[in-house]
Design a protein around this motif. Structure first.
Motif, PDB file in Angstrom:
ATOM      1  N   ALA A 325     -34.705  54.252 -99.337  1.00  0.00           N
ATOM      2  CA  ALA A 325     -33.755  54.863-100.263  1.00  0.00           C
ATOM      3  C   ALA A 325     -32.768  53.826-100.777  1.00  0.00           C
ATOM      4  CB  ALA A 325     -33.015  56.005 -99.576  1.00  0.00           C
ATOM      5  N   GLU A 326     -32.402  52.886 -99.909  1.00  0.00           N
ATOM      6  CA  GLU A 326     -31.448  51.871-100.329  1.00  0.00           C
ATOM      7  C   GLU A 326     -32.073  50.888-101.315  1.00  0.00           C
ATOM      8  OE1 GLU A 326     -28.376  50.597 -97.596  1.00  0.00           O
ATOM      9  OE2 GLU A 326     -29.176  48.592 -97.797  1.00  0.00           O
ATOM     10  N   ALA A 327     -33.358  50.616-101.145  1.00  0.00           N
ATOM     11  CA  ALA A 327     -33.994  49.605-101.983  1.00  0.00           C
ATOM     12  C   ALA A 327     -34.459  50.155-103.315  1.00  0.00           C
ATOM     13  CB  ALA A 327     -35.186  48.999-101.251  1.00  0.00           C
ATOM     14  N   CYS A 328     -34.608  51.460-103.433  1.00  0.00           N
ATOM     15  CA  CYS A 328     -35.185  52.024-104.651  1.00  0.00           C
ATOM     16  C   CYS A 328     -34.323  51.653-105.861  1.00  0.00           C
ATOM     17  CB  CYS A 328     -35.287  53.538-104.535  1.00  0.00           C
ATOM     18  SG  CYS A 328     -35.944  54.288-106.028  1.00  0.00           S
ATOM     19  N   PRO A 329     -34.882  50.944-106.840  1.00  0.00           N
ATOM     20  CA  PRO A 329     -34.075  50.541-107.989  1.00  0.00           C
ATOM     21  C   PRO A 329     -33.923  51.635-109.035  1.00  0.00           C
ATOM     22  CG  PRO A 329     -36.256  49.611-108.191  1.00  0.00           C
ATOM     23  CD  PRO A 329     -36.248  50.409-106.918  1.00  0.00           C
TER      24      PRO A 329
ATOM     25  N   HIS B  94     -29.194  44.216-105.168  1.00  0.00           N
ATOM     26  CA  HIS B  94     -29.622  45.177-104.169  1.00  0.00           C
ATOM     27  C   HIS B  94     -31.119  45.073-103.908  1.00  0.00           C
ATOM     28  CE1 HIS B  94     -30.173  47.429-107.916  1.00  0.00           C
ATOM     29  NE2 HIS B  94     -31.177  47.997-107.306  1.00  0.00           N
ATOM     30  N   LEU B  95     -31.793  44.131-104.512  1.00  0.00           N
ATOM     31  CA  LEU B  95     -33.194  43.923-104.181  1.00  0.00           C
ATOM     32  C   LEU B  95     -33.333  42.694-103.296  1.00  0.00           C
ATOM     33  CD1 LEU B  95     -34.714  44.672-107.652  1.00  0.00           C
ATOM     34  CD2 LEU B  95     -34.246  46.204-105.768  1.00  0.00           C
ATOM     35  N   ILE B  99     -32.704  43.016 -96.756  1.00  0.00           N
ATOM     36  CA  ILE B  99     -32.388  44.423 -96.927  1.00  0.00           C
ATOM     37  C   ILE B  99     -32.065  45.096 -95.607  1.00  0.00           C
ATOM     38  CG2 ILE B  99     -34.686  45.428 -96.704  1.00  0.00           C
ATOM     39  CD1 ILE B  99     -33.180  46.276 -99.773  1.00  0.00           C
ATOM     40  N   LYS B 200     -27.649  56.008-107.638  1.00  0.00           N
ATOM     41  CA  LYS B 200     -27.784  55.679-106.213  1.00  0.00           C
ATOM     42  C   LYS B 200     -26.457  55.763-105.490  1.00  0.00           C
ATOM     43  CE  LYS B 200     -29.904  52.018-104.944  1.00  0.00           C
ATOM     44  NZ  LYS B 200     -30.944  52.376-103.982  1.00  0.00           N
ATOM     45  N   ARG B 201     -26.540  56.314-104.297  1.00  0.00           N
ATOM     46  CA  ARG B 201     -25.414  56.195-103.381  1.00  0.00           C
ATOM     47  C   ARG B 201     -25.610  54.906-102.597  1.00  0.00           C
ATOM     48  NH1 ARG B 201     -23.149  60.906 -99.411  1.00  0.00           N
ATOM     49  NH2 ARG B 201     -21.705  59.600 -98.250  1.00  0.00           N
TER      50      ARG B 201
END
Lengths: 372, 244
Positions: A325-329, B94-95, B99, B200-201
């Motif tokens: 979920a964090e990586a989904c762009p 954020h990529l 991560i 996105k949160r």
């Protein structure tokens, strides 16, 4: 048994037989076998043979007179035997076994005799985590932090996937591999992204292509991702013959990697292809290893056990989003607490038209799909 | 494609059929933007979970260093206020490959690419004549969005204070609160965004709710996400990707 005498196999049999007839005790199991203190930086034994501190010596026989369960007794006896044999070879001048190797062997013995995770006392759990961290340092030279955080009583996790947002980039897959220390040798992946032709029924994954490799998003296609859905009625848990997989109170189905026998019944039972089997020991380069681990999550697996997505239990139980979920762009992934009426996942369930895969099986997945 | 529907209405700094009428009303002075430092135990989303108890969930560690500000005029699910990420140049995208690490930073893919010339006052002082074509300095901007909507630079940018954006009523808005401008056309998307479905949160599902700004994902001048080669997929037996 007389003190000061070398342990024999008959001694063990005699002790185990005596223990087996003993009525069950309510006391917590005793500490199992000798264990290095202070993180085990010092070798367990030093000094030469006959100095009194050499590992060749049998353990204090008074330990044997204490009450312990069968597993603990076996662990201690075999552990002592292992230490004895290792120390014997260490005492001989031709031995190459280092103190670290002896310590690792001893820890492995103790690991071998530990119980199912759900039956462990708090103390047992802490000790096995200590052992695993130490073993990772001794064998692979990596510093890992294994977490044992329990489920929060007011949380049940839920996930929603926005089909109209997903572009098929597979950033989630990449993040998942890195976060969960998945086997690089076999390219294990928890997440599948299916490319579907426009007009196909959205739950008809048989006509989807999960191994596409071209520039995305492709014209006229849409993308739908699957992973473990953390079913409320999980068939994989039903079929496990040894109780090595179960559903946690917060809804995450986990695997005890040290209890799994690798029969793969769960893989056959899962209607969503969510579980993965380790045909060999997973290979993760040390510099890519994620040291933040959870006992039921991304810690080192072994050959011959099943593993699965845990909604990144090592992250979600600390309030963070799963790595996917964090990586989904594209923001296609929504994660949150189903028991919190103000959470985003609840907003999706209340305001969007959602569906789940294979609802007729009554597996009740906690993973919903929706469109904008 | 939904990316076109979800495009934003920030308009380019380069001159694109530039309007020559500056806003008639004097722009209101925008409030000073500051990052909000979270206080220990301050949990607006779940006040019922007392901090420090055994069961309290830790706040994601990255939040403490994340610059954010409360969204103005918008509330999330349950009517709760939320915060939006501020532009923080120099942060990792954020990529990032790290991560899974605790020191994970994120925000603003666009920041490092198109706001490299921020702040505008380093070049522009006072009134910028948007009729004067000085596009050489902003060659990196691709004005797809204004071309599709027929907008000009001055539709969204304040000519006499290019640091700020301009709402339709002439009010000035900081680029950190660009969602207010986007919402003037894309109301449905902004509503979904405030609810947590679009966008996105960041950092965590629990605790402080910080969500990414519109322009953190969408290039305002070219809002559609780009097509590219995906990360390699699994090696599966049989066509169509059968069982693993």
């Amino acid at each position: 048994m007389k003190p000061g005498r070398e342990l024999t196999f008959d001694d063990m049999l005699e002790y185990v037989g005596r223990e087996a007839t003993r009525p069950p005790e309510d006391e917590p199991p005793l500490p199992m076998g000798p264990y290095p203190e202070g993180g085990g930086d010092a070798p367990p034994t030093d000094g030469g043979c006959g100095s009194g501190s050499c590992g060749c010596r049998t353990p204090d026989p008074s330990l044997l007179d204490k009450k312990m369960d069968r597993r603990g007794a076996l662990s201690m006896l075999f552990g002592a035997a292992a230490v004895g044999s290792q120390a014997l070879s260490a005492c001989s001048p031709t031995s190459l076994a280092s103190a670290e190797e002896r310590e690792a062997k001893l820890l492995e013995w103790e690991e071998y005799f530990k119980g199912n995770c759900r039956l462990m006392s708090e103390e047992d759990r802490e000790r096995t985590i200590e052992r695993l961290e130490r073993l990772a340092k001794l064998k692979d030279g990596v510093d890992v932090r294994i977490d044992g955080t329990q489920a929060h009583p007011e949380v049940v996790y839920g996930y929603a996937f926005n089909i109209s947002k997903c572009k098929g980039y597979r950033n989630c897959v990449e993040a998942c591999i890195q976060e969960n220390n998945l086997d690089r040798a076999t390219s294990a992946q928890y997440i599948r992204i299916f490319e579907m032709d426009g007009g196909t029924s959205m739950d008809d994954l048989d006509h989807g292509d999960a191994s596409y490799h071209h520039e995305v998003p492709a014209e006229g296609a849409f993308y739908i991702g699957t992973q473990c859905f953390q079913c409320a009625n999980p068939p994989c848990v039903e079929v496990c013959p040894v109780g090595a997989t179960w559903q946690e109170p917060d809804g995450i189905t986990v695997v005890d990697y040290d209890w799994c026998i690798g029969c793969r019944y769960c893989m056959a039972a899962c209607p969503y292809w969510a579980r993965r089997f380790n045909w060999g020991e997973p290979e993760v380069p040390a510099r890519e290893l994620n040291p933040n681990q959870h006992y039921l999550g991304n810690r080192a697996r072994k050959s011959g056990v099943v593993e699965k997505c845990t909604f990144c239990i090592q992250r979600s139980r600390k309030g963070k989003l799963p790595a996917c979920a964090e990586a989904c762009p594209t923001g296609a992934r929504v994660f949150g607490n189903l028991l919190d009426p103000d959470s985003e996942i609840r907003w999706v369930l209340e305001n969007k038209q959602v569906f789940r895969l294979k609802e007729d099986l009554h597996t009740e997945p906690r993973f919903w799909y929706f469109l904008d | 494609m939904s990316v076109f529907r979800s495009g934003l209405l920030l308009l380019p700094l380069i001159l694109w059929g530039c309007g020559d009428n500056p806003p008639e009303t004097a722009p209101a002075q925008p409030a000073e933007i500051r990052g909000v430092v979270p206080e220990a135990g301050d949990d607006p989303v779940r006040p019922d979970i007392a901090p420090g108890t055994v069961h309290a969930i830790e706040e994601a560690p990255g939040l403490a260093s994340l610059a954010a500000d409360t969204a103005r005029g918008w509330t999330g699910p349950g009517g709760h206020p939320f915060e939006v990420t501020l532009r923080t140049p120099g942060r990792r995208g954020h990529l990032s490959n790290r991560i899974g690490m605790e020191t994970f930073d994120l925000t603003a893919r666009v920041t490092n690419r198109t706001l490299t010339q921020y702040p505008c006052t380093s070049c522009h002082e006072g009134l910028v004549d948007m009729a004067d074509r000085v596009a050489d300095a902003h060659r990196n901007i691709q004005p797809v969005h204004p071309a599709r909507t027929g907008a000009t630079c001055a539709t969204c940018h304040l000519p006499d204070s290019v640091q700020y954006l301009r709402l339709t009523d002439g009010q000035a808005v900081s680029m950190d609160h660009a969602y207010q401008l986007c919402a003037e056309c894309h109301q449905g998307e902004t509503r979904s965004w405030a609810a947590g479905v679009h966008g996105k949160r960041v950092e965590g599902w629990h605790g402080r709710r910080v969500i990414m700004n519109c322009a953190d994902c969408h290039d305002p001048h070219r809002p559609a996400l780009e097509s590219r080669i995906p990360y390699p997929g699994p090696v599966l037996p049989g066509p169509g990707g059968g069982p693993p």
